[in-house]
Design an enzyme around this catalytic site. Structure first.
Site, PDB file in Angstrom:
ATOM      1  CG  ASP A 113      -1.797  -1.125   1.496  1.00 28.38           C
ATOM      2  OD1 ASP A 113      -1.920  -1.694   0.603  1.00 28.38           O
ATOM      3  OD2 ASP A 113      -2.192  -1.417   2.551  1.00 28.38           O
TER       4      ASP A 113
HETATM    5  N1  URA Z   1      -1.039  -5.766   3.901  1.00 25.80           N
HETATM    6  C1  URA Z   1      -1.620  -4.641   4.113  1.00 25.80           C
HETATM    7  O1  URA Z   1      -2.603  -4.176   4.556  1.00 25.80           O
HETATM    8  N2  URA Z   1      -0.882  -3.497   3.292  1.00 25.80           N
HETATM    9  C2  URA Z   1       0.331  -4.034   2.687  1.00 25.80           C
HETATM   10  O2  URA Z   1       0.904  -3.045   2.251  1.00 25.80           O
HETATM   11  C3  URA Z   1       0.645  -5.292   2.769  1.00 25.80           C
HETATM   12  C4  URA Z   1      -0.195  -6.247   3.322  1.00 25.80           C
END
Ligand code: URA
Length: 244
Positions: A113
């Site tokens: 993310d």
């Molecule tokens: N889980 C999440 O919530 N975000 C990420 O970037 C990776 C795994």
């Protein structure tokens, strides 16, 4: 024994982002490339793609960029997006400009993310990428999560149960392991990669992730001296370590 692949010089250089075939013809005419110290004059010369070619083939006396089959580890900074199509701050912009023109394209191995930091792998090797993200491989990914509220104490059992059902998912999450670091910090190891999975798992346990950092993928850990936004090319041993 498999034969070493070969490629015309202009095709190789165009694929590595040095320019169009016409631009490469001009660079060759200007004696910009040398093999073992000798100026290369023919764009149709066949080049054997051996592992040492990058050191032997120089561009303005600098080693050639890595050959196809490139895998990069990056310490993804906060706010950068793992996308080729969005505007704004993209992880690919942290790579050298020429690498952004390569064919095949460099893509992230799965996504982190925008608000997640830490170990991000990038590659131009589609087969390798699919092996790493394949559910059959079960490559573990470790995340350090910082939480808004104290852990309740039952999260480890819940996450390990294989019964945690996230909203709008057809199947429950695979068992995941939780190591508690402190009341508001834990390391979660997943073998799958669903959308916003770590954040949604903690939300399902009544908490909220305020910071998320990926520590490792398979047997490859993010080195402490790799600064946010920095990257480096992986060697064959490190590529193998990713698969565990
Ligand atoms: N889980 C999440 O919530 N975000 C990420 O970037 C990776 C795994």
């Amino acid at each position: 024994m498999s034969k070493t692949p070969t490629l015309r010089l202009d095709r190789l250089l165009a694929n590595l982002g040095y320019g169009s075939r016409r631009e490469i013809q001009m660079l060759v005419n200007r004696s910009c490339f040398r093999l073992d110290g000798e100026v290369l004059r023919k764009v149709d010369q066949k080049m054997a793609l051996t592992a040492d070619l990058c050191d032997r083939l120089q561009y303005f006396r600098e080693p050639l960029d890595p050959l196809p089959g490139l895998v990069v580890m990056m310490n993804k900074p906060l706010g950068a997006t793992c996308s080729h199509n969005e505007a704004g701050d993209l992880v690919y912009r942290l790579l050298p400009e020429r690498w952004q023109k390569r064919e095949p394209k460099i893509s992230s191995v799965g996504r982190l993310d925008k608000d997640t930091t830490g170990l991000l792998l990038l590659t131009d090797d589609g087969d390798w990428l699919h092996q790493v993200i394949s559910p059959k491989r079960d490559v573990p990914k470790r995340y350090r999560a910082t939480l808004a509220r104290d852990l309740r104490g039952d999260e480890g059992v819940l996450f390990a149960s294989g019964k945690l059902q996230l909203e709008s998912e057809k199947t429950p999450c695979l068992p995941a392991s939780l190591e508690v670091v402190s009341a508001r910090e834990a390391v979660l190891t997943l073998t799958e990669g669903r959308y916003h999975q770590v954040r949604r798992m903690f939300a399902a346990a009544g908490n909220h992730v305020t910071a998320l950092h990926r520590l490792s993928v398979g047997g490859l850990a993010l080195p402490e001296d790799l600064a946010p936004g920095a990257f480096r090319v992986l060697g064959e041993g490190e590529k193998a370590a990713v698969m565990g």
